[in-house]
Design an enzyme around this catalytic site. Structure first.
Site, PDB file in Angstrom:
ATOM      1  N   ASP A  43     -36.439  58.553 -48.784  1.00 48.19           N
ATOM      2  CA  ASP A  43     -37.563  58.996 -47.952  1.00 48.19           C
ATOM      3  C   ASP A  43     -38.619  59.714 -48.786  1.00 48.19           C
ATOM      4  O   ASP A  43     -39.805  59.712 -48.431  1.00 48.19           O
ATOM      5  CB  ASP A  43     -37.073  59.947 -46.847  1.00 48.19           C
ATOM      6  CG  ASP A  43     -36.258  59.238 -45.794  1.00 48.19           C
ATOM      7  OD1 ASP A  43     -36.458  58.035 -45.595  1.00 48.19           O
ATOM      8  OD2 ASP A  43     -35.413  59.902 -45.157  1.00 48.19           O
TER       9      ASP A  43
ATOM     10  N   VAL B 113     -29.575  60.395 -42.260  1.00 50.13           N
ATOM     11  CA  VAL B 113     -30.216  59.454 -41.333  1.00 50.13           C
ATOM     12  C   VAL B 113     -31.720  59.410 -41.591  1.00 50.13           C
ATOM     13  O   VAL B 113     -32.391  60.437 -41.534  1.00 50.13           O
ATOM     14  CB  VAL B 113     -29.961  59.843 -39.865  1.00 50.13           C
ATOM     15  CG1 VAL B 113     -30.473  58.747 -38.933  1.00 50.13           C
ATOM     16  CG2 VAL B 113     -28.475  60.101 -39.622  1.00 50.13           C
ATOM     17  N   SER B 114     -32.234  58.226 -41.863  1.00 48.57           N
ATOM     18  CA  SER B 114     -33.654  58.041 -42.138  1.00 48.57           C
ATOM     19  C   SER B 114     -34.319  57.329 -40.968  1.00 48.57           C
ATOM     20  O   SER B 114     -33.760  56.387 -40.401  1.00 48.57           O
ATOM     21  CB  SER B 114     -33.843  57.204 -43.413  1.00 48.57           C
ATOM     22  OG  SER B 114     -35.202  56.834 -43.565  1.00 48.57           O
ATOM     23  N   PRO B 115     -35.558  57.723 -40.618  1.00 50.89           N
ATOM     24  CA  PRO B 115     -36.301  57.001 -39.588  1.00 50.89           C
ATOM     25  C   PRO B 115     -36.988  55.756 -40.148  1.00 50.89           C
ATOM     26  O   PRO B 115     -37.591  54.986 -39.393  1.00 50.89           O
ATOM     27  CB  PRO B 115     -37.347  58.040 -39.138  1.00 50.89           C
ATOM     28  CG  PRO B 115     -37.649  58.791 -40.387  1.00 50.89           C
ATOM     29  CD  PRO B 115     -36.329  58.875 -41.136  1.00 50.89           C
TER      30      PRO B 115
END
Length: 783
Positions: free
Chosen positions: A468, A355-357
């Site tokens: 990321d 999960v990437s912000p």
């Protein structure tokens, strides 16, 4: 968004709430009145918090494995936040959330030793959980296994010590704050704070399984609210999955990233709401909760009067100081109420593995086009593929936005929480050797198969990094073959045997870390697993980064065991949360199907394709023991490698200034008779010294002060405020001279008045003694 923006102290006009604000006001009145909770509490609750900001200079950051990412200042201070929940005459659990990349086995061991010396067997490995938020902007060098401290030039004692001390102090505070109270739980969807960074791996999971879920990442935030019987709400902890990678691999300022920012926003929001009404006003979008400048009683003057006042305060030369002054002048020291516990809010990590912000997506920096779907490359090069946050190209703005979104959801869940936790406090813990674990798997047609996990190993795609923070050279995600050149390089370190190659298949092994023992162990093999129970809340403490689907499978498997108990203690209303990166660190855990794709997460799943199945099997044992009241064998203990650690980081030899210049003197001041507006950036540079000389724990390196009356300066913002940055630099790598630049982005909530910027530091003399100093800028006006 500024939750305080409509409240102006001593304003000319009376404050009249807007109609749409009455809902929030009534909620906060309920919040205030909750001190009257009936004293039928099931639990004792206590919370604590302590500064764990490590060395802000010269130390490699933990997370991106980028040797050039060296700390050089502070964006946000790091903290440890702890809660203890106890039955009045029974068991207790302690959960500690770290503004750090992950927990460390060595840190955990030493914290537990200290707790045993202080409290006996009250707090042990069984009932204490220590979890990291996974910021990639904190100092490294505090883990004990070689592979995790290579880029930090080995072990960094300062990074390690500040964590051990901070964790212990936060638990001491929580223990001393134990009082009768209640705990409420709430859950809600947060849609715009995380996306999948490995969708090509996720879609390799069975379609029938994927169809059960609306999204390819978890969108639920689970929050618990602590309410003291006398004082009312005293804190909240929540779990939500998104990576701590809003700050990029080139950032050099210490920061808690989006979760650290969210925690600061929420604690400041509550500190203000405890004094005045606080609410959300959508017209003020883009602002954040401020420090305390708008709590200071200011008599507004016209611009000319303010300029006259400012003109009487020129920059002060550097003067000798004490460490205590930095602590005493810290903004939030002024907020503490002597007889009331401070509000503590933690934003904990969950199954964030994929999960990437950076929710805008991944794009090629050369063409602006989307990266290759399967390999995250651009023209075959992984180093050109970068994900973008919502504030792109400003990483600080992306951090603020993702932090703000978590903060807003947490406030909503906090104010609306009504379900009360009821029942037992309990826990189960075991150590498991994941390098050679037999795992029993059911066959489709009936019967079972027995498979094994493997000694730890990292695949070629590990070196490719993620969107990321991409890696270098010619590595790529989704590589199931490797290449001859890098295999030859690998073999200089350790050539994996056929059994290991077959066990890890289809992972092509780049580093056979589990079988590398010189100068000491490169990777863990014995890992802690743990379940904490507070009523109908069950926390699964896992020592790694589970992907979305891996976390879902583990939670579902544990929930199935809990709800199958014959005594009916648990029903479908049980809340099962996964606390990632807890107690130690062992990289990633994917599903079997995701492992086959060998993206970064699969290549970093250390113990082979059956790692997740091993976790499920062992957690099912913990859950079974929990509902049956049985104890478990503790398992083999992990090693304590403190005495084997090697450190190659150069110590601070001495600090110096040019002839005629003192530490704390101004190098670059604000202009004389200067006026700034909200939104402007103010810059002041001081002659300084290496921040490794004193971490300023529970203090500050930087301070913005506001003038009250004619000669009294109040602290307004410090280096734990999002708007204030402390930047440290040397003119050359081995120079004894250095500068501290303090940058203040004046927030929209800043009170008009006369301000100055001050710096606190500590210099090392040639013979090794440390002396503290301070200096201040010329005063200026904010309108």
């Amino acid at each position: 968004m500024d939750v305080f923006s409509d409240w102006k102290p001593n304003a000319q006009k009376p404050f009249v709430p807007k109609p749409r604000m009455w809902f929030w006001i009534s909620l906060l009145l309920l919040l205030q009145n909750s001190r009257g909770f009936a004293s039928d509490s099931d639990f004792l609750v206590g919370l604590g918090s302590y500064d764990i900001t490590g060395p802000a200079g010269d130390v490699n950051m933990m997370g991106y494995a980028n040797m050039e990412q060296i700390t050089s200042g502070v964006h946000l201070r790091l903290r440890t936040r702890a809660f203890i929940v106890a039955e009045p005459q029974g068991r207790r659990v302690a959960f500690v959330n770290l503004d750090a990349c992950m927990a460390s086995q060595l840190v955990t061991i030493k914290v537990l030793e200290r707790l045993k010396a202080r409290y006996g067997n009250l707090y042990t490995e069984e009932n204490v959980a220590i979890s990291g938020i996974h910021t990639h902007a904190g100092p490294g060098g505090y883990l004990q296994y070689v592979v995790y401290i290579v880029t930090s030039l080995g072990f960094v004692r300062q990074s390690f010590d500040v964590l051990v001390e901070g964790i212990e102090q936060s638990i001491i505070q929580a223990h001393e704050n134990l009082r009768p109270g209640t705990i409420l739980v709430n859950k809600g969807e947060l849609l715009d704070a995380g996306i999948s960074r490995s969708p090509s791996a996720y879609i390799n999971n069975p379609a029938s399984e994927r169809s059960k879920y609306k999204y390819d990442v978890d969108k639920d935030m689970t929050l618990i609210k602590f309410v003291d019987d006398e004082w009312g709400p005293v804190g909240s902890f929540n779990w939500f999955a998104t990576h701590g990678t809003s700050m990029s691999r080139t950032n050099s300022l210490i920061s808690g990233d989006n979760k650290g920012a969210a925690a600061r926003f929420m604690e400041d929001w509550f500190s203000k709401s405890g004094n005045e009404f606080a609410y959300f006003d959508d017209s003020e979008a883009g602002q954040i909760p401020s420090g305390v400048s708008n709590m200071i009683p200011i008599t507004h003057k016209n611009h000319h009067e303010l300029l006259e006042l400012a003109a009487s305060f020129q920059s002060s030369p550097g003067t000798q100081s004490t460490r205590f002054l930095s602590v005493a002048r810290r903004v939030r020291s002024a907020l503490k109420q002597a007889n009331k516990p401070s509000f503590v809010s933690a934003f904990c990590q969950s199954n964030c593995g994929d999960v990437s912000p950076n929710v805008v997506g991944a794009f090629c920096i050369d063409t602006g086009l989307s990266c290759d779907f399967n390999h995250s490359t651009c023209g075959g090069k992984n180093e050109l593929c970068y994900s973008r946050g919502p504030g792109y190209p400003d990483e600080f703005e992306s951090t603020r936005i993702i932090g703000d979104r978590q903060f807003r959801k947490a406030v909503e869940l906090f104010t609306e929480a009504s379900e009360q936790l009821k029942g037992k406090v309990d826990y189960r813990h075991a150590y498991v050797d994941f390098s050679k674990l037999e795992v029993t798997l059911p066959k489709e047609g009936g019967g079972t198969d027995v498979v094994k996990t493997c000694p730890a190993a990292m695949g070629f795609a590990f070196a490719a990094g993620t969107t990321d923070g991409p890696g270098a050279f010619d590595f790529a995600q989704g590589d199931c073959k490797g290449n001859p050149f890098w295999k030859m390089v690998r073999n200089f370190l350790k050539t994996p045997g056929k059994e290991q190659i077959d066990c890890q298949y289809p992972k092509p092994i780049l580093l056979d870390t589990g079988e590398m023992k010189k100068p000491y162990e490169w990777a863990p093999s014995i890992l802690p697993i743990q379940i904490l129970r507070i009523g109908q809340l069950v926390i699964l403490s896992v020592p790694g980064e589970f992907t979305t689907m891996a976390g879902r499978r583990l939670r579902d498997a544990v929930k199935t065991v809990l709800t199958s108990g014959i005594d009916g203690e648990f029903d479908d209303n049980v809340h099962v949360v996964l606390a990632g990166l807890t107690n130690t660190y062992s990289q990633y855990v994917t599903t079997f199907e995701e492992y086959q794709v060998q993206r970064y997460e699969g290549a970093s799943t250390l113990f082979g394709p059956h790692t997740l199945s091993a976790y499920i099997q062992e957690f099912q044992k913990l859950a079974t023991a929990l509902i049956s009241g049985q104890s478990l064998e503790p398992g083999p203990r992990p090693p304590d490698l403190l005495d084997k650690q090697i450190s190659l980081l150069r110590p601070v030899v001495m600090d110096a200034t040019p002839r005629g210049v003192k530490f704390g003197d101004i190098h670059s001041d604000v202009p004389q008779n200067c006026t700034f507006k909200r939104g402007d950036m103010v810059n002041v540079t001081f002659w300084s010294a290496c921040p490794r000389n004193d971490l300023m724990t529970e203090g500050t390196f930087a301070l913005v002060e506001i003038l009250h009356g004619k000669d009294t300066w109040f602290p307004a913002y410090d280096d734990d405020d999002f708007c204030l940055w402390f930047k440290w630099s040397r003119p050359a790598k081995l120079s004894t001279r250095s500068h501290a630049t303090i940058e203040w982005r004046i927030p929209e909530s800043a009170v008009p008045g006369v301000y100055r910027i001050s710096h606190f530091g500590a210099a090392k003399r040639f013979m090794g003694s440390i002396h503290h100093f301070t200096g201040s800028s010329t005063a200026f006006v904010v309108v």
